[in-house]
Design an enzyme around this catalytic site. Structure first.
Site, PDB file in Angstrom:
ATOM      1  N   TRP A  94      23.218  81.671 -23.056  1.00  0.00           N
ATOM      2  CA  TRP A  94      23.903  80.394 -22.876  1.00  0.00           C
ATOM      3  C   TRP A  94      22.943  79.268 -23.246  1.00  0.00           C
ATOM      4  CZ3 TRP A  94      28.680  78.582 -22.116  1.00  0.00           C
ATOM      5  CH2 TRP A  94      28.822  77.234 -21.719  1.00  0.00           C
ATOM      6  N   ASP A 196      28.374  78.532 -42.716  1.00  0.00           N
ATOM      7  CA  ASP A 196      29.566  77.927 -42.091  1.00  0.00           C
ATOM      8  C   ASP A 196      29.122  76.759 -41.219  1.00  0.00           C
ATOM      9  OD1 ASP A 196      32.178  77.474 -41.338  1.00  0.00           O
ATOM     10  OD2 ASP A 196      32.305  79.163 -39.947  1.00  0.00           O
TER      11      ASP A 196
END
Length: 290
Positions: A94, A196
């Protein structure tokens, strides 16, 4: 995390370890969750009916970026390789933090250093994905053949199959493909690219450090990556100035930028429909007269 429980598409850990599971919004492709356990916090994303290497390829891309020692990426703890269209998850570190005054400049500087990691060929040795669309890959000795055959032609054929290539659009697209040798450099430096890189695919971690996420890596012209950063925004002037101080864009960048943005607009046309058709047509009209 071998004894698994399910939460929607997500499977993670033993029930006694998990303290909270919170839905994370913002993605179009996967379901995503913040999972708090006794000992750690994880980012978990899940999907279904995906191919066996859907998350494996992403993990490989993150590993390649990490190995450049240039910019942060989240650590990957686990990913499924599903059989028979089973549900699949990926478990990562995270990443959370507050931007600092120099975060955008750090992103530009560190991305520039990442792009200085080069290869002697163009493309990639594994097929990848752009969103959920297939992205066939191979290694080519020149950039134009790779960009035409593996990128533009792939999306062009998908658009035909989906009924998103009118006769006029199709004719102009074919003429542009035939003329790429007169528009692009055949042998630009072949950089490791994220593939991307829009504004939603980088995060701020601790101490304001930038992190890249959701890559679709390959080796190609660094101007291709920068062209996409300009398509939908999310990058500051500080970012571009810092990037150019490390790896300057070519003098003809503005002339070729729309040709590179065309690829991503075709992807969006194929994924989301005709709302992107006008932008595709504007680029085709710029390079194909009549």
């Amino acid at each position: 995390m071998n004894n698994k429980i399910k939460h929607g598409l997500v499977t993670i850990g033993d029930a006694s370890d998990i303290q909270s599971i919170q839905l994370v919004t913002g993605g179009d492709i996967n379901q995503a969750f913040r999972v708090q356990t006794k000992d750690n916090v994880y980012f978990v994303k899940g999907n279904h009916n995906v191919s066996e290497n859907f998350f494996a390829i992403e993990a490989q891309g993150l590993k390649l970026i990490d190995e450049t020692n240039s910019i942060g990426v989240p650590h990957v703890y686990y990913y499924d390789q599903p059989k028979n269209d089973d549900d699949a998850i990926m478990i990562m570190e995270w990443v959370e933090g507050q931007k600092k005054k120099d975060t955008n400049a750090k992103l530009g500087t560190q991305l520039g250093h990442m792009h200085l990691t080069t290869n002697d060929q163009y493309g990639f040795n594994e097929n990848t994905f752009i969103g959920t669309l297939p992205q066939p890959n191979d290694l080519f000795d020149n950039w134009i053949d790779y960009y035409r055959d593996q990128r533009l032609l792939t999306q062009y054929n998908i658009a035909i199959d989906k009924g998103r290539m009118s006769s006029i659009r199709r004719d102009k697209m074919e003429k542009l493909l035939q003329n790429l040798d007169n528009l692009l450099d055949r042998q630009p430096k072949s950089s490791l690219l994220h593939g991307d890189l829009w504004g939603g695919n980088w995060l701020t971690g601790s101490e304001g450090a930038p992190y890249l996420i959701d890559p679709s890596v390959f080796y190609g012209d660094h101007a291709f990556e920068l062209a996409f950063t300009e398509l939908f925004g999310g990058f500051s002037l500080d970012f571009y100035e810092a990037y150019n101080s490390v790896f300057p864009l070519p003098s003809y960048y503005e002339e070729i930028k729309p040709i590179y943005q065309l690829y991503y607009l075709l992807v969006h046309l194929n994924m989301f429909g005709e709302s992107y058709g006008n932008a595709v047509d504007q680029i085709l009209n710029r390079y194909v007269k009549g």
